[in-house]
Design a protein around this motif. Sequence first.
Motif, PDB file in Angstrom:
ATOM      1  N   GLY A 185      47.800  11.033  71.642  1.00 40.29           N
ATOM      2  CA  GLY A 185      46.406  11.059  72.195  1.00 40.29           C
ATOM      3  C   GLY A 185      45.544  11.107  70.945  1.00 40.29           C
ATOM      4  N   PRO A 186      44.252  10.820  71.197  1.00 39.10           N
ATOM      5  CA  PRO A 186      43.434  10.858  70.435  1.00 39.10           C
ATOM      6  C   PRO A 186      43.282  12.023  69.377  1.00 39.10           C
ATOM      7  CG  PRO A 186      42.435  10.384  72.488  1.00 39.10           C
ATOM      8  CD  PRO A 186      43.665  11.090  72.661  1.00 39.10           C
ATOM      9  N   ARG A 187      42.860  11.752  67.866  1.00 41.47           N
ATOM     10  CA  ARG A 187      42.701  12.777  66.985  1.00 41.47           C
ATOM     11  C   ARG A 187      41.308  13.041  67.135  1.00 41.47           C
ATOM     12  NH1 ARG A 187      45.752  13.512  62.213  1.00 41.47           N
ATOM     13  NH2 ARG A 187      48.041  12.770  62.278  1.00 41.47           N
ATOM     14  N   LYS A 188      40.819  14.458  66.650  1.00 45.10           N
ATOM     15  CA  LYS A 188      39.461  14.833  66.227  1.00 45.10           C
ATOM     16  C   LYS A 188      39.052  14.354  64.817  1.00 45.10           C
ATOM     17  CE  LYS A 188      39.706  18.615  69.493  1.00 45.10           C
ATOM     18  NZ  LYS A 188      39.660  20.155  69.719  1.00 45.10           N
ATOM     19  N   GLU A 189      39.005  13.260  64.727  1.00 43.78           N
ATOM     20  CA  GLU A 189      38.565  12.551  63.372  1.00 43.78           C
ATOM     21  C   GLU A 189      37.690  11.386  63.628  1.00 43.78           C
ATOM     22  OE1 GLU A 189      37.777  11.201  60.259  1.00 43.78           O
ATOM     23  OE2 GLU A 189      38.997  12.912  59.945  1.00 43.78           O
ATOM     24  N   PRO A 190      36.350  11.427  63.320  1.00 43.41           N
ATOM     25  CA  PRO A 190      35.484  10.626  63.693  1.00 43.41           C
ATOM     26  C   PRO A 190      35.719   8.853  63.229  1.00 43.41           C
ATOM     27  CG  PRO A 190      34.747  11.864  62.147  1.00 43.41           C
ATOM     28  CD  PRO A 190      35.968  12.357  62.644  1.00 43.41           C
ATOM     29  N   ARG A 191      36.518   8.875  62.038  1.00 47.51           N
ATOM     30  CA  ARG A 191      36.976   7.767  61.306  1.00 47.51           C
ATOM     31  C   ARG A 191      38.083   6.797  61.776  1.00 47.51           C
ATOM     32  NH1 ARG A 191      37.753  10.048  55.350  1.00 47.51           N
ATOM     33  NH2 ARG A 191      38.510  11.718  56.651  1.00 47.51           N
ATOM     34  N   VAL A 192      38.819   7.420  62.857  1.00 48.39           N
ATOM     35  CA  VAL A 192      39.668   6.696  63.173  1.00 48.39           C
ATOM     36  C   VAL A 192      39.633   6.652  65.000  1.00 48.39           C
ATOM     37  CG1 VAL A 192      41.412   7.307  61.816  1.00 48.39           C
ATOM     38  CG2 VAL A 192      41.293   8.741  63.897  1.00 48.39           C
ATOM     39  N   VAL A 193      40.057   5.619  65.671  1.00 43.70           N
ATOM     40  CA  VAL A 193      40.266   5.732  67.063  1.00 43.70           C
ATOM     41  C   VAL A 193      41.516   5.494  67.794  1.00 43.70           C
ATOM     42  CG1 VAL A 193      37.834   4.697  67.286  1.00 43.70           C
ATOM     43  CG2 VAL A 193      40.151   3.241  67.155  1.00 43.70           C
ATOM     44  N   TRP A 194      41.655   5.995  69.019  1.00 48.03           N
ATOM     45  CA  TRP A 194      43.218   5.856  69.581  1.00 48.03           C
ATOM     46  C   TRP A 194      43.022   5.080  70.797  1.00 48.03           C
ATOM     47  CZ3 TRP A 194      44.822   6.970  74.549  1.00 48.03           C
ATOM     48  CH2 TRP A 194      46.224   7.261  74.707  1.00 48.03           C
ATOM     49  N   ARG A 195      43.764   4.225  70.710  1.00 52.65           N
ATOM     50  CA  ARG A 195      43.818   3.224  71.979  1.00 52.65           C
ATOM     51  C   ARG A 195      45.015   3.093  72.798  1.00 52.65           C
ATOM     52  NH1 ARG A 195      39.349   3.804  71.208  1.00 52.65           N
ATOM     53  NH2 ARG A 195      37.776   2.267  70.563  1.00 52.65           N
ATOM     54  N   PRO A 196      45.205   3.318  74.143  1.00 54.60           N
ATOM     55  CA  PRO A 196      46.372   3.170  74.874  1.00 54.60           C
ATOM     56  C   PRO A 196      46.964   1.814  74.631  1.00 54.60           C
ATOM     57  CG  PRO A 196      44.699   2.911  76.298  1.00 54.60           C
ATOM     58  CD  PRO A 196      43.863   3.252  74.746  1.00 54.60           C
ATOM     59  N   VAL A 197      48.341   1.738  74.712  1.00 51.38           N
ATOM     60  CA  VAL A 197      49.078   0.596  74.790  1.00 51.38           C
ATOM     61  C   VAL A 197      49.456  -0.006  76.204  1.00 51.38           C
ATOM     62  CG1 VAL A 197      51.518  -0.395  74.028  1.00 51.38           C
ATOM     63  CG2 VAL A 197      50.444   1.279  72.583  1.00 51.38           C
ATOM     64  N   THR A 198      49.168  -1.423  76.235  1.00 51.54           N
ATOM     65  CA  THR A 198      49.043  -1.891  77.463  1.00 51.54           C
ATOM     66  C   THR A 198      50.506  -1.603  78.109  1.00 51.54           C
ATOM     67  OG1 THR A 198      47.564  -3.611  76.850  1.00 51.54           O
ATOM     68  CG2 THR A 198      48.890  -4.186  78.734  1.00 51.54           C
ATOM     69  N   GLY A 199      50.496  -1.345  79.505  1.00 48.29           N
ATOM     70  CA  GLY A 199      51.552  -0.929  80.147  1.00 48.29           C
ATOM     71  C   GLY A 199      52.465   0.104  79.664  1.00 48.29           C
ATOM     72  N   GLU A 200      51.989   0.940  78.792  1.00 45.58           N
ATOM     73  CA  GLU A 200      52.740   2.203  78.341  1.00 45.58           C
ATOM     74  C   GLU A 200      54.273   1.689  78.173  1.00 45.58           C
ATOM     75  OE1 GLU A 200      52.206   5.277  81.414  1.00 45.58           O
ATOM     76  OE2 GLU A 200      50.307   5.693  81.055  1.00 45.58           O
ATOM     77  N   VAL A 201      54.420   0.817  77.340  1.00 44.07           N
ATOM     78  CA  VAL A 201      55.848   0.422  77.031  1.00 44.07           C
ATOM     79  C   VAL A 201      56.471   1.189  75.918  1.00 44.07           C
ATOM     80  CG1 VAL A 201      55.341  -2.083  77.907  1.00 44.07           C
ATOM     81  CG2 VAL A 201      54.893  -1.395  75.463  1.00 44.07           C
ATOM     82  N   LEU A 202      55.469   2.024  75.046  1.00 40.82           N
ATOM     83  CA  LEU A 202      56.095   2.882  74.247  1.00 40.82           C
ATOM     84  C   LEU A 202      55.956   4.138  74.394  1.00 40.82           C
ATOM     85  CD1 LEU A 202      56.997   2.251  71.370  1.00 40.82           C
ATOM     86  CD2 LEU A 202      54.579   2.596  70.425  1.00 40.82           C
ATOM     87  N   ARG A 203      56.893   4.883  74.554  1.00 39.84           N
ATOM     88  CA  ARG A 203      56.765   6.207  74.992  1.00 39.84           C
ATOM     89  C   ARG A 203      57.903   7.089  73.950  1.00 39.84           C
ATOM     90  NH1 ARG A 203      54.986   5.671  79.957  1.00 39.84           N
ATOM     91  NH2 ARG A 203      55.355   7.893  80.761  1.00 39.84           N
ATOM     92  N   SER A 204      57.479   8.386  74.001  1.00 39.30           N
ATOM     93  CA  SER A 204      58.386   9.338  73.478  1.00 39.30           C
ATOM     94  C   SER A 204      58.918  10.146  74.273  1.00 39.30           C
ATOM     95  CB  SER A 204      57.690  10.227  72.077  1.00 39.30           C
ATOM     96  OG  SER A 204      56.846  11.090  72.925  1.00 39.30           O
ATOM     97  N   ARG A 205      59.961  10.895  73.841  1.00 42.61           N
ATOM     98  CA  ARG A 205      60.818  11.716  74.847  1.00 42.61           C
ATOM     99  C   ARG A 205      61.282  12.725  74.034  1.00 42.61           C
ATOM    100  NH1 ARG A 205      64.579   9.801  79.835  1.00 42.61           N
ATOM    101  NH2 ARG A 205      62.538   8.886  80.412  1.00 42.61           N
ATOM    102  N   MET A 206      61.114  14.123  74.534  1.00 40.64           N
ATOM    103  CA  MET A 206      61.599  15.448  74.010  1.00 40.64           C
ATOM    104  C   MET A 206      62.170  16.189  74.916  1.00 40.64           C
ATOM    105  SD  MET A 206      58.603  16.174  70.930  1.00 40.64           S
ATOM    106  CE  MET A 206      57.408  16.753  72.158  1.00 40.64           C
ATOM    107  N   ALA A 207      63.132  17.130  74.317  1.00 39.54           N
ATOM    108  CA  ALA A 207      63.783  18.052  75.248  1.00 39.54           C
ATOM    109  C   ALA A 207      64.192  19.093  74.237  1.00 39.54           C
ATOM    110  CB  ALA A 207      64.937  17.497  76.179  1.00 39.54           C
ATOM    111  N   PHE A 208      64.372  20.275  74.778  1.00 35.60           N
ATOM    112  CA  PHE A 208      64.955  21.548  73.999  1.00 35.60           C
ATOM    113  C   PHE A 208      66.407  21.440  74.246  1.00 35.60           C
ATOM    114  CE2 PHE A 208      61.117  23.982  72.972  1.00 35.60           C
ATOM    115  CZ  PHE A 208      61.517  24.727  71.947  1.00 35.60           C
ATOM    116  N   ALA A 209      67.125  21.797  73.372  1.00 33.34           N
ATOM    117  CA  ALA A 209      68.701  21.912  73.382  1.00 33.34           C
ATOM    118  C   ALA A 209      69.118  23.040  72.850  1.00 33.34           C
ATOM    119  CB  ALA A 209      69.455  20.663  72.522  1.00 33.34           C
ATOM    120  N   TRP A 210      70.258  23.359  73.312  1.00 33.07           N
ATOM    121  CA  TRP A 210      70.773  24.989  72.773  1.00 33.07           C
ATOM    122  C   TRP A 210      72.366  24.803  72.878  1.00 33.07           C
ATOM    123  CZ3 TRP A 210      68.022  24.525  77.069  1.00 33.07           C
ATOM    124  CH2 TRP A 210      68.592  24.660  78.496  1.00 33.07           C
TER     125      TRP A 210
END
Length: 314
Positions: A244-269
């Motif tokens: 998501g966007p940063r609180k930094e005025p010198r950069v912008v955040w733009r979504p990727v078309t179709g949300e083809v790029l994703r991250s996934r995380m999970a806790f393991a033990w």
Amino acid sequence: MDHLRSLRYFLVVADELHFGRAADRLGIAQPPLSQRVKRLEAELGAKLFERGRRVTLTEAGEVLRAEARDVLSRWDRMTTLVAKAERGELDALRAGVPPELPGPVLAAILTKFAGECPTVRLDLQELTTAEQTRLLADRSLDAGLLQLPVDVVGLELGPAIDTPLGVVLPRDSPLARHSELALADLAGEGLVHAPRAAAPGSYDALLRTCWDHGFRPAAVRHARNPEFALGLVLAGHGVAFEPGPRKEPRVVWRPVTGEVLRSRMAFAWPPSSPHPQAAKLAEIAAGVLEDDGVSRIVPEPLAARPWDVFYERS
């Protein structure tokens, strides 16, 4: 309990390779020790020692020695945890989180866990996925928030959180005029990303997805710290992918078309004798991460599957 005592006696004999010395260590007479070992052999249906001029372990005995140490270690840990839980003295829960986890998310996890598990201190450590998997394997860590995909054979996984990634780029970049960007629009740009050693599976998956969608980075600059990554983006060394966007005025955040790029995380033990609140932490963290409005909980995390389980292809 009798079987556990037999295993303890067996291990002393296996260490000493002498029934007399083993009996002395245990503070018992040699005949009862010999009889107990013989009963263990009868129950297992295997000869554990060669008894001649010298006592030696058989192949079956070698196997039992390794397994017995693990069984007794788990039993000792379990009894310790149960006793501490009964007294309200559970150990701190040692958990790892990736360095790029946003501060507000980290604070929310800590606050919610403290509210729901007030008797357990949550000791969070900033660690890469690779570091966490090593520490989980040797039980120096009770739980870890891993970036998937990763080989988690021998670990339990909590709910996985799937998050679409967008592009961070300088505000004065011509690409900033677009409301969203296809990966192919980034052709010719460099990429700023965490080193591969931090999370090899995630790193390879991201680059493969970029290539399959028309973006082959002109160069890849590595940044361990999110602020260092921001500096490289501002200096024109490449774009970065973030949730998501940063609180930094010198950069912008733009979504990727179709949300083809994703991250996934999970806790393991670890599955054997885990910390009693490890699964609870995983549940709490998943709820906090999902609360951003774009992430979603994936019912069945399949971390060991190939990269294309987690990143869509064209």
